[in-house]
Write a protein that holds these residues in place. Sequence first.
Motif, PDB file in Angstrom:
ATOM      1  N   ILE A 280       5.867  -1.542 -72.312  1.00  0.00           N
ATOM      2  CA  ILE A 280       5.517  -2.920 -71.975  1.00  0.00           C
ATOM      3  C   ILE A 280       5.223  -3.035 -70.496  1.00  0.00           C
ATOM      4  O   ILE A 280       5.884  -2.411 -69.664  1.00  0.00           O
ATOM      5  CB  ILE A 280       6.655  -3.884 -72.410  1.00  0.00           C
ATOM      6  N   VAL A 281       4.195  -3.822 -70.160  1.00  0.00           N
ATOM      7  CA  VAL A 281       3.759  -4.000 -68.778  1.00  0.00           C
ATOM      8  C   VAL A 281       3.480  -5.478 -68.543  1.00  0.00           C
ATOM      9  O   VAL A 281       3.168  -6.216 -69.479  1.00  0.00           O
ATOM     10  CB  VAL A 281       2.499  -3.138 -68.501  1.00  0.00           C
ATOM     11  N   CYS A 282       3.591  -5.920 -67.277  1.00  0.00           N
ATOM     12  CA  CYS A 282       3.466  -7.348 -66.946  1.00  0.00           C
ATOM     13  C   CYS A 282       2.378  -7.565 -65.892  1.00  0.00           C
ATOM     14  O   CYS A 282       2.669  -7.724 -64.697  1.00  0.00           O
ATOM     15  CB  CYS A 282       4.800  -7.886 -66.442  1.00  0.00           C
ATOM     16  N   PRO A 283       1.102  -7.601 -66.283  1.00  0.00           N
ATOM     17  CA  PRO A 283       0.005  -7.645 -65.310  1.00  0.00           C
ATOM     18  C   PRO A 283      -0.259  -9.009 -64.663  1.00  0.00           C
ATOM     19  O   PRO A 283      -1.205  -9.130 -63.889  1.00  0.00           O
ATOM     20  CB  PRO A 283      -1.216  -7.211 -66.132  1.00  0.00           C
ATOM     21  N   ALA A 284       0.542 -10.023 -64.966  1.00  0.00           N
ATOM     22  CA  ALA A 284       0.413 -11.274 -64.217  1.00  0.00           C
ATOM     23  C   ALA A 284       1.109 -11.166 -62.867  1.00  0.00           C
ATOM     24  O   ALA A 284       0.927 -12.015 -61.996  1.00  0.00           O
ATOM     25  CB  ALA A 284       1.000 -12.436 -65.014  1.00  0.00           C
ATOM     26  N   PHE A 285       1.912 -10.126 -62.700  1.00  0.00           N
ATOM     27  CA  PHE A 285       2.672  -9.910 -61.465  1.00  0.00           C
ATOM     28  C   PHE A 285       2.168  -8.643 -60.777  1.00  0.00           C
ATOM     29  O   PHE A 285       1.902  -7.643 -61.440  1.00  0.00           O
ATOM     30  CB  PHE A 285       4.166  -9.742 -61.760  1.00  0.00           C
ATOM     31  N   TYR A 314       9.822   0.040 -69.955  1.00  0.00           N
ATOM     32  CA  TYR A 314       9.195  -0.948 -69.075  1.00  0.00           C
ATOM     33  C   TYR A 314       8.387  -0.231 -68.003  1.00  0.00           C
ATOM     34  O   TYR A 314       8.896   0.668 -67.327  1.00  0.00           O
ATOM     35  CB  TYR A 314      10.246  -1.855 -68.422  1.00  0.00           C
ATOM     36  N   ILE A 315       7.135  -0.641 -67.815  1.00  0.00           N
ATOM     37  CA  ILE A 315       6.255  -0.069 -66.799  1.00  0.00           C
ATOM     38  C   ILE A 315       6.260  -0.979 -65.576  1.00  0.00           C
ATOM     39  O   ILE A 315       5.852  -2.143 -65.661  1.00  0.00           O
ATOM     40  CB  ILE A 315       4.820   0.078 -67.348  1.00  0.00           C
ATOM     41  N   PRO A 316       6.722  -0.499 -64.432  1.00  0.00           N
ATOM     42  CA  PRO A 316       6.821  -1.350 -63.233  1.00  0.00           C
ATOM     43  C   PRO A 316       5.469  -1.894 -62.775  1.00  0.00           C
ATOM     44  O   PRO A 316       4.404  -1.365 -63.132  1.00  0.00           O
ATOM     45  CB  PRO A 316       7.411  -0.399 -62.186  1.00  0.00           C
ATOM     46  N   CYS A 317       5.535  -2.936 -61.954  1.00  0.00           N
ATOM     47  CA  CYS A 317       4.338  -3.523 -61.358  1.00  0.00           C
ATOM     48  C   CYS A 317       3.733  -2.567 -60.329  1.00  0.00           C
ATOM     49  O   CYS A 317       4.285  -1.515 -60.018  1.00  0.00           O
ATOM     50  CB  CYS A 317       4.686  -4.845 -60.700  1.00  0.00           C
TER      51      CYS A 317
END
Length: 342
Positions: A280-285, A314-317
């Motif tokens: 999982i990755v969070c590309p809004a950040f 979890y894949i870091p920003c």
Amino acid sequence: MSKKGILLVNLGSPKSTKVEDVKEYLDEFLMDEKVIDYRWFFRTLLVRGIILNTRPKKSAAAYETVWTEEGSPLIFITERIQKKLQKLVDVPVEIGMRYAEPSIETGIRKLTEQGVTEVVLFPLYPQYAMSTTETVVEKAEDVRKKHFPNIKINYVQPFYNREIYIDCLAESIREKLPETFDALQFSYHGVPERHIFKTDPTKTCNLNDCCSRDSNPSHQFCYRHQCFKVTEEVIKKLNLPKEKVLVTFQSRLGNDKWMEPYTDETLENLGKKGIKNLAIVCPAFVSDCLETLEEISVEGKEQFMHGGGENYHYIPCLNDEDRWIEVVKTLCEERLHEFYLV
């Protein structure tokens, strides 16, 4: 001769994990009409009458789980970006936060004290949203008019569709993906659905097929479209099949209808659908923060495992990766160059 400078702007953070400091931060954040877009009376009733009587203690406990000796991750990561960028450019670089300190006013003042009269202001958000880019620009303009009427500000535009950013994000993800995974989930920060309609100048958005049209004048203001566009371009670079990719939206607040599907509900149900190994990755950040380090990395893992998942990654920003600093440099220098052309 005019002197140029760069101001990097991120969201902000409480100054400590004390409940009173978290409460002060949440008050400034949630009372922003671009975040909770109710009329002042109802916003005050909700925020100061309800939320601030219950949420600060819980949020303070969450911040304690991610706080380090350097302080807030979002703040010190932004400081690292600033220091690395400063080594690559020949103009002053400062940081400012939309909420709390160091504020946008503090950042601009530090630049003016160095003789800067023309500021490239970079909101560190890939996608455009009312509660991110729009509120930063509005706040900066208010600060400029009130305190620094003689300076000029040139804003770096949302860069969700810039190839240099997509390449950077894709390579970062590629390096961190586990060898084996059943699905890659892109979790973006959610916004209330009404925000999408409010920022649509064409008034044609239907939160459905319009996001996938090749050309639509509302795309430059549509957060939903831009999230899907980032995902689409990144998975092309990674050469991943679409059926192996999920897009969800996290961090919803209150009982309003927010963009769907929701990250937490999705995580709870993936195991039942046979997804045992998830990345999982969070590309809004662009910087790791409470919403990534605690909500996704910790709570998200618990939700996935509780629903029958087995391996959660979890894949870091992008944080202060050198390739990301090069992207920041390029985007800032484009705006600096525009000053020279005037």
